[in-house]
Scaffold this motif. Structure first.
Motif, PDB file in Angstrom:
ATOM      1  N   ASP A   2      39.942  51.992  61.501  1.00 47.79           N
ATOM      2  CA  ASP A   2      39.035  51.774  60.365  1.00 47.79           C
ATOM      3  C   ASP A   2      38.765  53.348  59.785  1.00 47.79           C
ATOM      4  O   ASP A   2      38.093  53.907  60.445  1.00 47.79           O
ATOM      5  N   PRO A   3      38.906  53.502  58.505  1.00 51.52           N
ATOM      6  CA  PRO A   3      38.632  54.904  57.992  1.00 51.52           C
ATOM      7  C   PRO A   3      37.354  55.212  58.056  1.00 51.52           C
ATOM      8  O   PRO A   3      36.700  56.417  57.922  1.00 51.52           O
ATOM      9  N   LYS A   4      36.288  54.026  57.966  1.00 52.83           N
ATOM     10  CA  LYS A   4      34.908  54.310  57.974  1.00 52.83           C
ATOM     11  C   LYS A   4      34.093  54.220  59.241  1.00 52.83           C
ATOM     12  O   LYS A   4      33.084  54.789  59.331  1.00 52.83           O
ATOM     13  N   THR A   5      34.963  54.102  60.413  1.00 56.67           N
ATOM     14  CA  THR A   5      34.355  54.324  61.650  1.00 56.67           C
ATOM     15  C   THR A   5      35.164  54.870  62.486  1.00 56.67           C
ATOM     16  O   THR A   5      34.684  55.078  63.719  1.00 56.67           O
ATOM     17  N   LEU A   6      36.473  54.974  62.286  1.00 56.72           N
ATOM     18  CA  LEU A   6      37.583  55.311  63.347  1.00 56.72           C
ATOM     19  C   LEU A   6      37.771  54.342  64.608  1.00 56.72           C
ATOM     20  O   LEU A   6      38.293  54.985  65.489  1.00 56.72           O
ATOM     21  N   GLU A   7      37.301  53.144  64.336  1.00 51.50           N
ATOM     22  CA  GLU A   7      37.410  52.258  65.360  1.00 51.50           C
ATOM     23  C   GLU A   7      38.893  51.652  65.225  1.00 51.50           C
ATOM     24  O   GLU A   7      39.241  51.411  64.113  1.00 51.50           O
ATOM     25  N   ALA A   8      39.532  51.362  66.451  1.00 48.61           N
ATOM     26  CA  ALA A   8      40.737  50.714  66.266  1.00 48.61           C
ATOM     27  C   ALA A   8      40.726  49.346  65.678  1.00 48.61           C
ATOM     28  O   ALA A   8      39.791  48.604  66.180  1.00 48.61           O
ATOM     29  N   SER A   9      41.424  48.896  64.903  1.00 48.49           N
ATOM     30  CA  SER A   9      41.266  47.636  64.387  1.00 48.49           C
ATOM     31  C   SER A   9      41.633  46.483  65.305  1.00 48.49           C
ATOM     32  O   SER A   9      41.144  45.336  65.045  1.00 48.49           O
ATOM     33  N   GLN A  34      36.927  71.030  60.860  1.00 52.96           N
ATOM     34  CA  GLN A  34      35.715  70.274  59.761  1.00 52.96           C
ATOM     35  C   GLN A  34      36.377  68.782  60.212  1.00 52.96           C
ATOM     36  O   GLN A  34      35.349  67.872  60.063  1.00 52.96           O
ATOM     37  N   TRP A  35      37.457  68.661  60.381  1.00 50.91           N
ATOM     38  CA  TRP A  35      37.992  67.195  60.913  1.00 50.91           C
ATOM     39  C   TRP A  35      37.355  66.805  62.028  1.00 50.91           C
ATOM     40  O   TRP A  35      36.904  65.440  62.146  1.00 50.91           O
ATOM     41  N   ALA A  36      37.069  67.653  62.969  1.00 44.94           N
ATOM     42  CA  ALA A  36      36.838  67.286  64.344  1.00 44.94           C
ATOM     43  C   ALA A  36      35.401  66.971  64.150  1.00 44.94           C
ATOM     44  O   ALA A  36      34.539  65.886  64.627  1.00 44.94           O
ATOM     45  N   TRP A  37      34.356  67.812  63.402  1.00 42.65           N
ATOM     46  CA  TRP A  37      33.077  67.631  63.344  1.00 42.65           C
ATOM     47  C   TRP A  37      32.821  65.975  62.436  1.00 42.65           C
ATOM     48  O   TRP A  37      31.743  65.404  62.903  1.00 42.65           O
ATOM     49  N   ALA A  38      33.837  66.260  61.472  1.00 49.08           N
ATOM     50  CA  ALA A  38      33.367  64.873  60.705  1.00 49.08           C
ATOM     51  C   ALA A  38      33.804  63.542  61.331  1.00 49.08           C
ATOM     52  O   ALA A  38      32.762  62.601  61.142  1.00 49.08           O
ATOM     53  N   SER A  39      34.979  63.719  62.222  1.00 47.49           N
ATOM     54  CA  SER A  39      35.177  62.525  62.685  1.00 47.49           C
ATOM     55  C   SER A  39      34.286  62.145  63.973  1.00 47.49           C
ATOM     56  O   SER A  39      33.885  61.202  64.370  1.00 47.49           O
ATOM     57  N   GLY A  40      33.696  63.048  64.453  1.00 49.31           N
ATOM     58  CA  GLY A  40      32.769  62.892  65.716  1.00 49.31           C
ATOM     59  C   GLY A  40      31.461  62.368  65.204  1.00 49.31           C
ATOM     60  O   GLY A  40      31.040  61.447  65.705  1.00 49.31           O
ATOM     61  N   TYR A  41      31.012  62.899  63.945  1.00 47.72           N
ATOM     62  CA  TYR A  41      29.887  62.371  63.412  1.00 47.72           C
ATOM     63  C   TYR A  41      30.120  60.868  63.058  1.00 47.72           C
ATOM     64  O   TYR A  41      29.262  59.950  63.265  1.00 47.72           O
ATOM     65  N   LEU A  42      31.194  60.490  62.393  1.00 50.34           N
ATOM     66  CA  LEU A  42      31.544  59.136  61.694  1.00 50.34           C
ATOM     67  C   LEU A  42      31.392  58.191  63.162  1.00 50.34           C
ATOM     68  O   LEU A  42      30.842  57.203  63.134  1.00 50.34           O
ATOM     69  N   ILE A  43      32.122  58.589  64.156  1.00 44.31           N
ATOM     70  CA  ILE A  43      32.041  57.654  65.516  1.00 44.31           C
ATOM     71  C   ILE A  43      30.729  57.448  65.866  1.00 44.31           C
ATOM     72  O   ILE A  43      30.509  56.315  66.206  1.00 44.31           O
ATOM     73  N   ALA A  44      29.860  58.576  66.038  1.00 41.74           N
ATOM     74  CA  ALA A  44      28.574  58.490  66.481  1.00 41.74           C
ATOM     75  C   ALA A  44      27.539  57.449  65.575  1.00 41.74           C
ATOM     76  O   ALA A  44      26.799  56.953  66.266  1.00 41.74           O
ATOM     77  N   GLN A  45      27.893  57.337  64.440  1.00 46.75           N
ATOM     78  CA  GLN A  45      27.256  56.432  63.774  1.00 46.75           C
ATOM     79  C   GLN A  45      27.485  54.861  63.790  1.00 46.75           C
ATOM     80  O   GLN A  45      26.726  54.003  63.459  1.00 46.75           O
ATOM     81  N   ALA A  46      28.676  54.615  64.598  1.00 50.08           N
ATOM     82  CA  ALA A  46      29.100  53.411  64.881  1.00 50.08           C
ATOM     83  C   ALA A  46      28.935  52.920  66.288  1.00 50.08           C
ATOM     84  O   ALA A  46      28.993  51.751  66.381  1.00 50.08           O
ATOM     85  N   ILE A  47      29.075  53.850  67.145  1.00 47.31           N
ATOM     86  CA  ILE A  47      28.965  53.317  68.426  1.00 47.31           C
ATOM     87  C   ILE A  47      27.535  53.004  69.052  1.00 47.31           C
ATOM     88  O   ILE A  47      26.516  53.257  68.329  1.00 47.31           O
TER      89      ILE A  47
END
Length: 399
Positions: free
Chosen positions: A355-362, A386-399
């Protein structure tokens, strides 16, 4: 209850550390498992130990992927300005160097790792070092069981979410592995074929000695193939080619392909020869080339070009050969230096399963993939961080 968490983060690199800190800010309880004896191994060696932690010009155009636009939601929610603000708030002030790269003013990557360790302690996020994950399983109640080995003892921790932030295949001595890719396949996700990226290229065969003789010479060039071109320095080595321009093009190079090098991208050798002729053409070709190249490179070009001929005496065929060699120097690399010399991995967990908004496996609720293990490979110069920080942040908002 000590072994139960909201999320277990596998990998204490850039993505994992950011995810743990951001989750802690939300009041989530995570456990970060890192197989090395210290976190942030690649942070510490990046940029020659100085860490170019972002790039001011980051966009999805700076990434190699089956779908580079997949990263847009991540960069919209956590852009370069967010990275700069976050780091400044916690004591890391940046300074711009070449082409938008930001480094800490201290020029010390250790400051970045220390910042994350301090924040993890502040928010009560445990970090377990020397912890090698053995297995990840999802039980019938929807909770993940993560078994890991620490000091010879197997321990199982439980969490509603698992974050795969264990990186890619470069570099083995830093604990690199294909673990995230194996977990992806285990749970039915596709994996885009992987290869070393941002990696030096090797030259073998009849041309090997010519390149080896130039080892240590650095030249500002335009390097291109059918897909893209980069203007930066190349470095001749005893085994082939390296330097920023070569590392950049390597992410777009495929075995068997030829790359073209313009050794004098901001000049026209034809115009320079014409100007010399207008002045009488008394100088030798080698003397003209010496205005732009080192003596060793001119001597090596002498094996290919008539460097001892006066410019006034140059025939059309020789002038054409000079132009072809200087502006369209063809190189067919034999291969690359492999994962142990690569800065990152190309390919990885396919974005079409996330999922591009959370990086959760569909297909697996609660399983997330971020950082280098995902098929999102940035250019040289801070883009991958920058991708590492952004993806880490995105996942943190979903878990």
């Amino acid at each position: 209850m000590d072994n139960q968490y909201d999320a277990i983060i596998i990998g204490g690199g850039a993505c994992g550390l950011m995810c743990a800190v951001q989750a802690g800010m939300r009041g989530r309880r995570t456990l970060t498992l890192e197989r090395n004896d210290r976190p942030g191994a690649k942070i510490l060696i990046s940029g020659g130990g100085r860490c170019n932690y972002t790039n001011l010009y980051t966009s999805t155009a700076n990434f190699v992927s089956a779908d580079p636009t997949f990263a847009n939601p991540a960069f919209e929610r956590w852009g370069v300005s967010d990275t700069i603000t976050f780091f400044e708030q916690h004591g890391i002030v940046g300074k711009e160097k070449t082409q938008g790269q930001l480094f800490p003013v201290s020029d010390n990557a250790k400051d970045i790792v220390r910042m994350f360790i301090t924040l993890m302690r502040r928010y009560g996020q445990p970090l377990s070092l020397n912890s090698k994950v053995v297995s990840v399983a999802k039980s019938s109640d929807g909770v993940f069981d993560v078994t890991y080995e620490h000091e010879g003892v197997l321990t199982t921790a439980r969490a509603g979410s698992v974050v795969m932030a264990s990186g890619g295949l470069p570099v083995a001595k830093l604990g690199a592995s294909d673990f995230a890719l194996r977990i992806a396949r285990q749970f039915g996700l596709d994996v885009v074929p992987t290869a070393p990226a941002l990696v030096p290229l090797t030259i073998t065969g009849k041309d090997a000695d010519w390149f080896a003789a130039l080892s240590g010479n650095s030249v500002f060039c335009r390097v291109s193939n059918a897909r893209i071109c980069f203007e930066e320095h190349i470095l001749f080595t005893h085994w082939g080619l390296s330097g920023p321009a070569i590392l950049q093009i390597s992410s777009y190079w495929r075995p068997g392909e030829t790359i073209t090098i313009d050794l004098l991208p901001n000049q026209s050798i034809e115009q320079l020869i014409k100007a010399e002729r207008d002045e009488g053409g008394k100088r030798l070709v080698g003397q003209l080339l010496a205005d732009f190249f080192s003596r060793r490179l001119v001597d090596s070009l002498g094996k290919l070009l008539p460097v001892n001929v006066k410019i006034a005496s140059l025939g059309k065929a020789d002038a054409k050969r000079i132009a072809e060699t200087i502006h369209r120097f063809k190189v067919k690399p034999a291969g690359d230096k492999g994962y142990n010399k690569a800065e990152v991995m190309r390919g990885g967990v396919a974005t079409n399963g996330l999922d591009p908004k959370t990086l959760e496996a569909s297909c697996v609720r609660g399983l997330y993939f971020g950082g280098e293990c995902v098929d999102m490979t940035g250019w040289l110069g801070g883009y991958n961080f920058q991708w590492a920080w952004a993806s880490g942040y995105l996942i943190a908002q979903a878990i």
